[in-house]
Every structure is written in structure tokens, then in C-alpha cells.
Design an enzyme around this catalytic site. Structure first.
Site, mmCIF file in Angstrom:
data_model
loop_
_atom_site.group_PDB
_atom_site.id
_atom_site.type_symbol
_atom_site.label_atom_id
_atom_site.label_comp_id
_atom_site.label_asym_id
_atom_site.label_seq_id
_atom_site.Cartn_x
_atom_site.Cartn_y
_atom_site.Cartn_z
ATOM 1 N N GLY A 1 -9.568 -34.319 13.854
ATOM 2 C CA GLY A 1 -8.113 -34.436 14.067
ATOM 3 C C GLY A 1 -7.820 -35.044 15.433
ATOM 4 O O GLY A 1 -8.502 -34.734 16.409
ATOM 5 N N ARG B 1 -12.538 -38.451 9.417
ATOM 6 C CA ARG B 1 -13.600 -37.515 9.067
ATOM 7 C C ARG B 1 -14.614 -38.337 8.253
ATOM 8 O O ARG B 1 -14.226 -39.217 7.495
ATOM 9 C CB ARG B 1 -13.030 -36.332 8.304
ATOM 10 C CG ARG B 1 -11.983 -35.622 9.177
ATOM 11 C CD ARG B 1 -11.681 -34.214 8.788
ATOM 12 N NE ARG B 1 -11.002 -33.520 9.873
ATOM 13 C CZ ARG B 1 -9.680 -33.379 9.993
ATOM 14 N NH1 ARG B 1 -8.873 -33.886 9.097
ATOM 15 N NH2 ARG B 1 -9.175 -32.708 11.022
ATOM 16 N N ASP C 1 -15.340 -28.986 17.078
ATOM 17 C CA ASP C 1 -16.719 -28.501 16.923
ATOM 18 C C ASP C 1 -17.462 -29.139 15.750
ATOM 19 O O ASP C 1 -18.691 -29.209 15.772
ATOM 20 C CB ASP C 1 -16.802 -26.973 16.927
ATOM 21 C CG ASP C 1 -15.868 -26.325 15.936
ATOM 22 O OD1 ASP C 1 -15.261 -27.065 15.134
ATOM 23 O OD2 ASP C 1 -15.758 -25.089 15.967
ATOM 24 N N THR D 1 -8.981 -31.360 20.784
ATOM 25 C CA THR D 1 -8.285 -30.758 19.626
ATOM 26 C C THR D 1 -7.098 -29.965 20.151
ATOM 27 O O THR D 1 -7.198 -29.333 21.209
ATOM 28 C CB THR D 1 -9.198 -29.822 18.807
ATOM 29 O OG1 THR D 1 -8.379 -29.036 17.922
ATOM 30 C CG2 THR D 1 -9.990 -28.842 19.654
ATOM 31 N N ASP E 1 -6.043 -27.300 18.897
ATOM 32 C CA ASP E 1 -6.161 -25.882 18.531
ATOM 33 C C ASP E 1 -6.701 -24.969 19.640
ATOM 34 O O ASP E 1 -6.560 -23.746 19.557
ATOM 35 C CB ASP E 1 -7.078 -25.720 17.311
ATOM 36 C CG ASP E 1 -6.568 -26.447 16.083
ATOM 37 O OD1 ASP E 1 -5.395 -26.853 16.085
ATOM 38 O OD2 ASP E 1 -7.348 -26.613 15.131
ATOM 39 N N ASP F 1 -9.677 -24.181 19.992
ATOM 40 C CA ASP F 1 -10.606 -23.251 19.321
ATOM 41 C C ASP F 1 -12.072 -23.589 19.601
ATOM 42 O O ASP F 1 -12.931 -23.340 18.769
ATOM 43 C CB ASP F 1 -10.334 -23.247 17.804
ATOM 44 C CG ASP F 1 -10.518 -24.622 17.183
ATOM 45 O OD1 ASP F 1 -10.634 -25.619 17.924
ATOM 46 O OD2 ASP F 1 -10.562 -24.706 15.946
ATOM 47 N N ARG G 1 -5.306 -24.130 12.797
ATOM 48 C CA ARG G 1 -6.355 -23.882 11.787
ATOM 49 C C ARG G 1 -6.652 -22.389 11.699
ATOM 50 O O ARG G 1 -5.821 -21.647 11.223
ATOM 51 C CB ARG G 1 -7.611 -24.683 12.130
ATOM 52 C CG ARG G 1 -8.389 -25.021 10.863
ATOM 53 C CD ARG G 1 -9.603 -25.864 11.128
ATOM 54 N NE ARG G 1 -9.308 -27.126 11.744
ATOM 55 C CZ ARG G 1 -9.873 -28.272 11.409
ATOM 56 N NH1 ARG G 1 -10.758 -28.300 10.432
ATOM 57 N NH2 ARG G 1 -9.568 -29.382 12.031
#
Ligand code: ADP
Ligand code: F6P
Length: 319
Positions: free
Chosen positions: A11, A72, A103, A125, A127, A129, A171
Site C-alpha cells: 500500500g 502487490r 512487512d 505504511t 498503519d 504496524d 488493517r
């Protein structure tokens, strides 16, 4: 190394351009050549690449998205795809790679490093995360976007004495949700790291209404989802008109904040310093105000703590 590649994968995130710029200009400064690879690992496999110069990255530091496009690439998860990529790097004289992504992209970078093409991962990202860093590139911008949008929703919720249930990205992670809940004064935040009970949310709304509160913001992390159902349930149980808004991909765009631009610039510079020394299979992170790097596989095993103290503060002051 004399010639390196740079790509963005997974993303997109605001600030990726600033990272591409920093990688490119640092490498050129050190006398290396830089190859821009389009659409993540796809570009590597298909040879969709171009040589970059200092002007290739002009006027991009302020732009969201990624100049290199992103994608992707399922083929890259197969041995055949990986071998194609190794072959392509050798053909094009690419001796190392800066991979900007999340990741999943790190896993690909680890696989490629193990096959003789040293890669450095840069965390990009919205996120946040990624466990091997306190902050990822794009996270700050996304939170600021969410904050501005929730402020707008608050205006209309206020006019109508309504409850606005707002679903934000992340996510499986609740970092955007929790931090924007604090920043926007949301009555409740539902995130995957914490169990929740909708009847507790309803009870809190009714309690606060007794103190005179007339409009409500409930932030729901994407990992919880069901924001429409949640809004219906709240309306049914409280009698307060409720509307759900899923903010969606608007959170991934826009001009990066100062924080994201600076972080991306530091990380891009740091990545090239490692590649210059022939070092690969590492990822960059920031701990406090210090840049760090870790072995990719060690990094992927790390666990990121949730912000428990912040969650508790939200419960106390957002009433
Ligand atoms: P992100 O990097 O944002 O986490 P993805 O998980 O979609 O995004 O991963 C981006 C790309 O990284 C994938 O399309 C694929 O090309 C590569 N990738 C992901 N997982 C692996 C893996 N286990 N092995 C090799 N490559 C992978
Ligand atoms: O990882 C960033 C992210 O925006 C997540 O918050 C979200 O779950 C996902 O990507 C959406 O992916 P896509 O762009 O494929 O819709």
C-alpha cells in the site's frame, strides 16, 4: 556498491516520495548510480526500470503517492519469481536495493537478500504496524487527515445532535484509531487490541448525555469493522440518531506532514549508507529520536506493544 535500485511496494503512504528522493540523492552524492523500479517487485521481474538523476526526484517531496507507483506482486512469493528478480538484478547490474513498504515487502526483501541481492527495508505504511520502528512513513500524515475529517464530521454531528461512527484504516492495528480518538475527543474507540462490548459504549454515551453532552464521535478501527451495524445498534439503544462513515482510501493520500518528510529523508539517507558498505538484509527504524537498523528476520519476529497508557487516558478524558 556502484549501482542500486529503489522501489515502493504494498500500500502507498504519504512520504514515500520523500524517501525515494533521499535514497536517490544520497546515492548520487556518493557516486553511485540509481535505478528507479516501477510497481514494486513487478518492475524488477518485468524490467520496468529507468535510470535516475538528481532531477528525477525534483518537486516530489511535497506530493503524496509514489513516483515509482506501487503494486502487490504475488509472483514474487514464488521461487520462480524470486529467481527472475535475481536474474534481472544481475542483468541490469543492480547490486543492492532500497525497498520502501510494509512487512510483506520486508519478507520479499529478506528472500532477495538470501539469494545474493542485499536489500534494505524502509518502513512505509500508514498503519504504523511495523514492530521494528516506533513510526512508519505515512502514519503521521494519515492521522492528520483523519483528524481533519473527524473535525468536519463533528460539525455536522453537533448541528444535528447526532452520533458519528467513524471507521478508520489500520488493517489489524489500532494505532491510527487510538491516536485520532485522543486528538478528536472521541467518546469511545474500538480497536482490535482491546475487547469491547457495545452495551458499555451505549452506557457511557447515556451517562455523558446526562452531563449535557449532545453529540458523539465513536472511532472504529478497520480491524473491528461493522461500523454501519454499530451505528444502528447505538441508535436503537440510545435513541440518538447515528450515522456511520468509512473514511477509506482518502487516508492514504495528501501532502506529507513535516514529520513524515523528515523521517523519510533520514531513513532514505541511512539506507544508502548501509548499502554503500555492502550491508543488506536489514530494515531501518526509529527508536525515540535515534535511527536504528535490524536484521530483517529478527525485525519480523518483533512484537509492537499497544499504547495502553494512551488507551487509559482516552477512557478518562473523553467523557
Ligand atoms: P506491505 O508491504 O504493505 O505489507 P503486502 O503484504 O501486500 O504489503 O506485500 C507487498 C509485496 O511484498 C507482495 O505483493 C509481494 O510481492 C511481497 N511479499 C509479501 N509477502 C511475501 C513473502 N512472504 N515472500 C516474498 N515476498 C513477499
Ligand atoms: O496497509 C495500508 C492499508 O491502507 C490498510 O490500512 C488497509 O487495510 C489496506 O492498506 C487497504 O489496501 P488496498 O489498497 O489494497 O485497498
Amino acid at each position: 556498491m556502484k549501482r542500486i535500485g529503489v522501489l515502493t511496494s504494498g500500500g502507498d503512504a504519504p512520504g514515500m516520495n520523500a524517501a525515494i528522493r533521499a535514497v536517490t540523492r544520497t546515492a548520487l552524492y556518493k557516486g553511485m548510480e540509481v535505478v528507479g523500479i516501477r510497481r514494486g517487485y513487478n518492475g524488477l521481474i518485468n524490467g520496468d526500470v529507468f535510470d535516475m538523476n538528481v532531477r528525477s526526484v525534483s518537486s516530489i517531496i511535497q506530493r503524496g503517492g509514489t513516483l515509482l507507483f506501487t503494486a502487490r506482486c504475488p509472483e514474487f512469493k514464488t521461487e520462480e519469481g524470486l529467481q527472475k528478480a535475481v536474474h534481472a538484478c544481475k542483468e541490469m547490474g543492480i547490486e543492492g536495493l532500497a525497498v520502501i513498504g510494509g512487512d510483506g515487502s520486508y519478507r520479499g526483501a529478506g528472500d532477495l537478500s538470501a539469494r545474493g541481492i542485499p536489500c534494505i527495508g524502509i518502513p512505509g505504511t500508514i498503519d504504523n504496524d511495523i514492530s521494528s520502528t516506533d513510526y512508519t512513513i505515512g502514519y503521521d500524515t494519515a492521522m492528520n487527515t483523519v483528524m481533519q475529517l473527524v473535525d468536519k464530521l463533528r460539525d455536522t454531528a453537533h448541528s444535528h445532535d447526532r452520533c458519528s461512527v467513524v471507521e478508520v484504516m489500520g488493517r489489524h492495528a489500532g494505532y491510527i484509531a487510538l491516536n485520532t480518538a485522543i486528538a478528536c475527543g472521541a467518546t469511545e474507540v474500538l480497536c482490535p487490541e482491546r475487547d469491547y462490548n457495545l452495551d458499555d459504549v451505549v452506557a457511557k454515551m447515556l451517562r455523558t448525555r446526562e452531563t449535557g453532552k449532545q453529540n458523539f464521535i465513536i472511532i472504529v478501527a478497520e480491524g473491528i469493522g461493522k461500523s454501519e451495524e454499530i451505528a444502528k445498534y447505538i441508535e436503537e439503544k440510545t435513541g440518538i440518531e447515528s450515522r456511520a462513515t468509512i473514511l477509506g482510501h482518502v487516508q492514504r493520500g495528501g501532502s506529507p506532514t513535516v514529520r513524515d518528510r523528515v523521517l523519510a529523508s533520514q531513513m532514505g539517507y541511512y539506507a544508502v549508507n548501509l548499502l554503500e558498505q555492502g550491508i543488506g538484509n536489514r530494515v531501518i527504524g526509529i527508536r525515540g529520536d535515534k535511527l536504528v537498523d535490524y536484521d530483517i528476520h529478527e525485525a519480523l519476529k518483533m512484537k509492537k506493544p499497544f499504547e495502553d497508557a494512551l488507551y487509559d487516558i482516552s477512557g478518562i478524558i473523553n467523557i
